[in-house]
Write an enzyme that holds these catalytic residues in place. Sequence first.
Site, short mmCIF file in Angstrom:
data_model
loop_
_atom_site.label_atom_id
_atom_site.label_comp_id
_atom_site.label_asym_id
_atom_site.label_seq_id
_atom_site.Cartn_x
_atom_site.Cartn_y
_atom_site.Cartn_z
N GLU A 139 111.05 52.10 52.22
CA GLU A 139 110.29 53.34 52.02
C GLU A 139 108.80 53.05 52.21
O GLU A 139 108.37 51.88 52.16
CB GLU A 139 110.51 53.86 50.59
CG GLU A 139 111.94 54.23 50.27
CD GLU A 139 112.47 55.32 51.20
OE1 GLU A 139 111.91 56.41 51.26
OE2 GLU A 139 113.46 55.04 51.90
N GLY B 203 117.32 52.38 58.74
CA GLY B 203 116.89 52.11 60.12
C GLY B 203 116.70 53.42 60.88
O GLY B 203 117.32 54.43 60.59
N ASP C 237 115.14 54.53 44.72
CA ASP C 237 115.83 55.10 45.88
C ASP C 237 117.35 55.17 45.63
O ASP C 237 117.99 56.17 45.92
CB ASP C 237 115.52 54.24 47.11
CG ASP C 237 116.17 54.74 48.37
OD1 ASP C 237 115.68 55.75 48.93
OD2 ASP C 237 117.18 54.16 48.81
N VAL D 21 112.18 57.82 60.70
CA VAL D 21 113.37 58.67 60.87
C VAL D 21 113.11 59.77 61.90
O VAL D 21 113.98 60.10 62.72
CB VAL D 21 113.82 59.27 59.51
CG1 VAL D 21 115.08 60.11 59.69
CG2 VAL D 21 114.06 58.18 58.49
N GLU E 6 123.05 64.80 55.06
CA GLU E 6 123.87 63.59 55.22
C GLU E 6 123.02 62.32 55.30
O GLU E 6 123.36 61.28 54.74
CB GLU E 6 124.73 63.73 56.49
CG GLU E 6 125.67 62.59 56.74
CD GLU E 6 126.68 62.42 55.62
OE1 GLU E 6 127.64 63.18 55.58
OE2 GLU E 6 126.50 61.51 54.78
N GLY F 125 111.60 48.62 59.45
CA GLY F 125 111.64 50.06 59.18
C GLY F 125 112.74 50.46 58.21
O GLY F 125 113.17 51.62 58.19
N LYS G 255 119.92 58.49 45.33
CA LYS G 255 121.16 58.63 46.11
C LYS G 255 122.38 58.84 45.21
O LYS G 255 123.23 59.68 45.52
CB LYS G 255 121.35 57.41 47.02
CG LYS G 255 120.33 57.40 48.17
CD LYS G 255 120.29 56.07 48.87
CE LYS G 255 119.28 56.08 50.02
NZ LYS G 255 118.99 54.74 50.54
N VAL H 296 121.71 59.93 52.15
CA VAL H 296 122.54 58.98 51.38
C VAL H 296 123.25 58.03 52.33
O VAL H 296 124.06 58.46 53.15
CB VAL H 296 123.57 59.73 50.50
CG1 VAL H 296 124.46 58.75 49.77
CG2 VAL H 296 122.87 60.65 49.51
N ILE I 15 126.14 56.46 57.46
CA ILE I 15 127.52 56.60 56.96
C ILE I 15 127.81 58.05 56.56
O ILE I 15 127.09 58.61 55.73
CB ILE I 15 127.76 55.69 55.72
CG1 ILE I 15 127.36 54.24 56.04
CG2 ILE I 15 129.20 55.77 55.26
CD1 ILE I 15 127.37 53.32 54.82
N1 HSE Z 1 114.60 52.70 52.16
C1 HSE Z 1 115.94 53.14 52.30
C2 HSE Z 1 116.87 51.96 52.20
C3 HSE Z 1 116.09 53.84 53.62
O1 HSE Z 1 116.39 50.83 52.34
O2 HSE Z 1 118.06 52.14 51.99
C4 HSE Z 1 117.40 54.54 53.81
O3 HSE Z 1 117.61 55.54 52.85
#
Ligand code: HSE
Length: 334
Positions: free
Chosen positions: A190, A302, A201, A14, A129, A187, A205, A132, A136
């Site tokens: 996590e 990504g 994850d 990121v 932003e 990529g 969110k 999550v 988007i």
């Molecule tokens: N590892 C997370 C996913 C990255 O695959 O959604 C984006 O938050």
Amino acid sequence: MKSINVAILGFGTVGRGTFKVLLENEKLIEARCGFKVNVKKILDINPYAIKSSGLPKRMFTSNIKDILDDPSIQIVAEVMGGIEPASTYMLKALNAKKHVVSSNKAALAENISQLKEAAKKNKVELMYEASVCGAIPVLSAIKGNLAANKFTEIRGIVNGTSNYILTQMTENGMRYEAALALAQEHGFAEADPTADVEGIDAANKICLLADLAMGYYRKPSAIKRVGISGITDQDIKDAVEKDCKIKLIAKAKLGKNGIVLSVKPELIKKDDILYNVDYEFNGITLKTDCADDVFFYGRGAGSVPTGSAVSGDIISIAKIINAKPAEKSPAKKK
Ligand code: HSE
């Protein structure tokens, strides 16, 4: 042109995506926010990340104090991932009166109340932003043009990696392990992909979404969750035979007994709007009292798509700074 200095904490997927967006769209960003956005320092301890970046060594530091003690840095973009030391760094940055932008759902979901309080106390912005649904702008919509609504249900595919794996298994007959390896290569995953495939994850969110939209906070560990690691090739075949797809669904629902948060794989029928949300894409539906149903779709993971969201928050903060009357310097005594 006035400039605004930013520090990036973490130069992984990121961090690099954010840097790329800020650099490649430099002129356009300058025109939109009235500032040249300048990345002054990058915190990273990985010598490979530093060397492969091709950037001058002096831009990097492994000591957070170099950023916290630099009064010329006004915005800190925390994109390092993990709960600690990211949470402590964010708190310290807010307490040093720096605006904070973060893509780190794990740290935010765990400590959101404390972080919001620190931002309020220090009269600085905390924006997240990118944490999550990647690119988007769902949080901005909740805070912005949907702010007059009561939210009764949030339901969506909010983890790109697990959706990518399930799609590869369904569409291309790929094995679970091979699909996960590919998601890591792209990529999307996590650092520890357990968070993706076990629904951790997604729980982070939905926790942040429910907090923002419904004013309802529960620690992510208290959210009922089931991941996708137990999904077999046979489960996928059975779903296809029923004209369905298996998707990992995160939900916050207001019912008779209050709000319930959950993450679990579900059979999604063809007429469901989430049916065609495939690969690393995310899709999310908000049920509201005035605007009715609103659906968001886009890249949920990504480097550059997430960097776009981080950069968007940086620009929003730059605009806020730009709109504030400049502080007058005290009149000099003669
Ligand atoms: N590892 C997370 C996913 C990255 O695959 O959604 C984006 O938050």
